[in-house]
Design an enzyme around this catalytic site. Structure first.
Site, PDB file in Angstrom:
ATOM      1  N   ARG A  55       0.838  -1.208   0.000  1.00  0.00           N
ATOM      2  CA  ARG A  55       0.000   0.000   0.000  1.00  0.00           C
ATOM      3  C   ARG A  55       0.869   1.253   0.000  1.00  0.00           C
ATOM      4  NH1 ARG A  55      -1.789   1.430   4.563  1.00  0.00           N
ATOM      5  NH2 ARG A  55      -2.643  -0.586   5.192  1.00  0.00           N
ATOM      6  N   TYR A 107     -15.983  17.409 -16.200  1.00  0.00           N
ATOM      7  CA  TYR A 107     -16.314  15.992 -16.384  1.00  0.00           C
ATOM      8  C   TYR A 107     -17.456  15.598 -15.431  1.00  0.00           C
ATOM      9  CZ  TYR A 107     -15.672  10.921 -16.145  1.00  0.00           C
ATOM     10  OH  TYR A 107     -15.864   9.572 -16.159  1.00  0.00           O
ATOM     11  N   LYS A 204      -7.443   6.787 -19.907  1.00  0.00           N
ATOM     12  CA  LYS A 204      -7.659   7.345 -21.242  1.00  0.00           C
ATOM     13  C   LYS A 204      -6.357   7.275 -22.062  1.00  0.00           C
ATOM     14  CE  LYS A 204     -11.582   8.076 -19.215  1.00  0.00           C
ATOM     15  NZ  LYS A 204     -11.936   9.330 -18.570  1.00  0.00           N
TER      16      LYS A 204
HETATM   17  C1  LIG Z   1     -12.527   9.729 -17.327  1.00  0.00           C
HETATM   18  C2  LIG Z   1     -12.224  11.054 -16.737  1.00  0.00           C
HETATM   19  C3  LIG Z   1     -12.090  11.223 -15.350  1.00  0.00           C
HETATM   20  C4  LIG Z   1     -12.311  10.080 -14.380  1.00  0.00           C
HETATM   21  O1  LIG Z   1     -11.379   9.078 -14.518  1.00  0.00           O
HETATM   22  P1  LIG Z   1     -11.679   7.517 -14.162  1.00  0.00           P
HETATM   23  O2  LIG Z   1     -10.395   6.870 -14.478  1.00  0.00           O
HETATM   24  O3  LIG Z   1     -12.821   7.078 -15.007  1.00  0.00           O
HETATM   25  O4  LIG Z   1     -12.019   7.480 -12.708  1.00  0.00           O
HETATM   26  C5  LIG Z   1     -11.766  12.471 -14.877  1.00  0.00           C
HETATM   27  N1  LIG Z   1     -11.595  13.522 -15.709  1.00  0.00           N
HETATM   28  C6  LIG Z   1     -11.729  13.404 -17.040  1.00  0.00           C
HETATM   29  C7  LIG Z   1     -11.542  14.601 -17.910  1.00  0.00           C
HETATM   30  C8  LIG Z   1     -12.049  12.172 -17.596  1.00  0.00           C
HETATM   31  O5  LIG Z   1     -12.213  12.065 -18.923  1.00  0.00           O
END
Ligand SMILES: *Cc1c(COP(=O)(O)O)cnc(C)c1O
Length: 389
Positions: A55, A107, A204
């Site tokens: 952790r 978001y 992403k």
């Molecule tokens: C997807 C996204 C998030 C959240 O991320 P997760 O990995 O889905 O928790 C936050 N900000 C933006 C701009 C995103 O596209």
């Protein structure tokens, strides 16, 4: 043999492709090994090694953290289990008297998190159109503790001037965090523009293959890195080693992926802008985009995300979705495969009608994440949807 270091200060492309390559001292593995162990031996009585428990630290996770910190130009990074966990780790630093100033069109998950925490009085939140100078200045008079920036915004690709907002926020005494998920450090580096923190959903572009949920927060100040690291250990919001290993593998190709994807996105944006079924295209690379000039200055490219409004509204959306090919109907973005999303019923459904109306997210809006497929196939697939509208 020691790590195969670049002789000079490596370019960002080199860091992405090779950070940690050939650094394994046990077997000389070229690819950094995956360490799954949850716990580590002590050398002896009161003699911990670099790692004691998974952790608090893990070699695979730490390698990804170092790579991202270098790419963003920060002092260090904390790898979290998701992008939301990274944002929440930062928000956890603020108390009931603190005000968080967030974008009105952030978001959807961020909007939900900020409101959920504010409802529990963990801090106060105000949502402001940060491209409106008067609204921003008025909000800064309330002395926020944190200004959260998202540019380009989701799903309308609005652009705000990071350097200008960061300078104003700093003089008002606020810390500045930028969610850099939509561009990645390949195309935008907010710490060099005055931000204190950069946040990523590594889900992403950084991982880029739609097979990991993960997040990261990078801080400019080493003391803040330590605070965040400590809290990630306290609350346990850390990313899994395998996820970190996969994300580092994805990161290797970040630059060529996003550069190719944005070339195709530009072609698609131009195609859509001239199509009779399309009322408006939101892509910062288009001269018609209101944020084009700022984007040209503060970004290294315009990215591979865009959105557009259909002339026929929600009925046209329905027809488009059932006839489009190549673009898969799904949330998320930044992967090698092209996706289409309908924000009003998908990513931004939880926002509610009124908040969506204020943010300018119409029911006829569609968002595209442009992948690595051939542009002719993608345009042919889009045209099937558009001709059905
Ligand atoms: C997807 C996204 C998030 C959240 O991320 P997760 O990995 O889905 O928790 C936050 N900000 C933006 C701009 C995103 O596209």
């Amino acid at each position: 043999m020691t790590e195969n270091l670049s002789p000079g200060r490596p370019a960002l492309e080199t860091i992405a492709a090779s950070h940690g390559v050939a650094s394994d001292t046990a077997f000389g593995a070229v690819t950094p090994p995956l360490y799954m162990s949850s716990t580590y031996t002590f050398e002896g009585y009161d003699q911990p090694r670099a790692h004691d428990y998974g952790r608090s630290g893990n070699p695979s996770r730490d390698l990804l953290a170092d790579a991202l910190a270098k790419l963003e130009g920060g002092a260090g990074a904390v790898i979290t289990s998701s992008g939301m966990a990274a944002i929440d780790l930062l928000l956890g630093q603020f108390g009931p008297d603190d005000l968080v100033l967030a974008p009105h069109d952030c978001y959807g998950g961020t909007y939900r998190l900020l409101n959920a925490r504010a409802e529990r009085r963990q801090f106060q939140v105000v949502f402001v159109d940060q491209s409106n100078d008067r609204a921003l200045d008025a909000a800064l008079e309330d002395v926020p503790a944190l200004v959260l920036i998202e540019t380009p915004s989701n799903p309308l690709m609005r652009i705000v001037d990071i350097a200008a907002i960061a300078a104003k926020a700093k003089s008002a005494g606020a810390a500045v965090a930028v969610d850099n998920t939509f561009l990645s450090p390949a195309l935008q580096r907010p710490l060099t523009l005055g931000a204190d923190y950069v946040i990523h959903s590594t889900t992403k572009y950084l991982n880029g293959h739609s097979d990991v949920i993960g997040g990261a927060i990078i801080a400019a100040d080493p003391a803040q890195v330590e605070v965040l690291r400590k809290w990630a250990n306290v609350v346990g919001s850390i990313g899994a080693p395998f996820d970190a290993w996969l994300t580092l593998r994805g990161l290797r190709t970040l630059f060529p992926r996003i550069e190719r994807q944005q070339l195709t996105a530009t072609v698609i944006a131009n195609h859509l802008e001239h199509h009779a079924a399309v009322a408006r295209v939101h892509y910062p690379g288009l001269k018609s985009h209101p944020g084009h000039t700022i984007a040209r200055r503060q970004q290294r490219g315009y990215g591979a995300m865009l959105s557009f409004e259909l002339v026929g509204g929600v009925e046209a959306v329905r027809r488009f979705i059932s006839h489009v090919r190549m673009f898969t109907l799904a949330e998320s973005l930044g992967g090698v495969e092209s996706l289409v999303a309908h924000p009003a019923t998908m990513t931004h459904a939880d926002m509610g009608d009124e908040a969506r109306r204020i943010a300018g997210i119409s029911d006829g809006l569609l968002r595209l994440s442009v992948g690595l497929e051939d542009e002719r196939d993608l345009i042919a697939g889009l045209d099937l949807g558009l001709s059905a509208c």
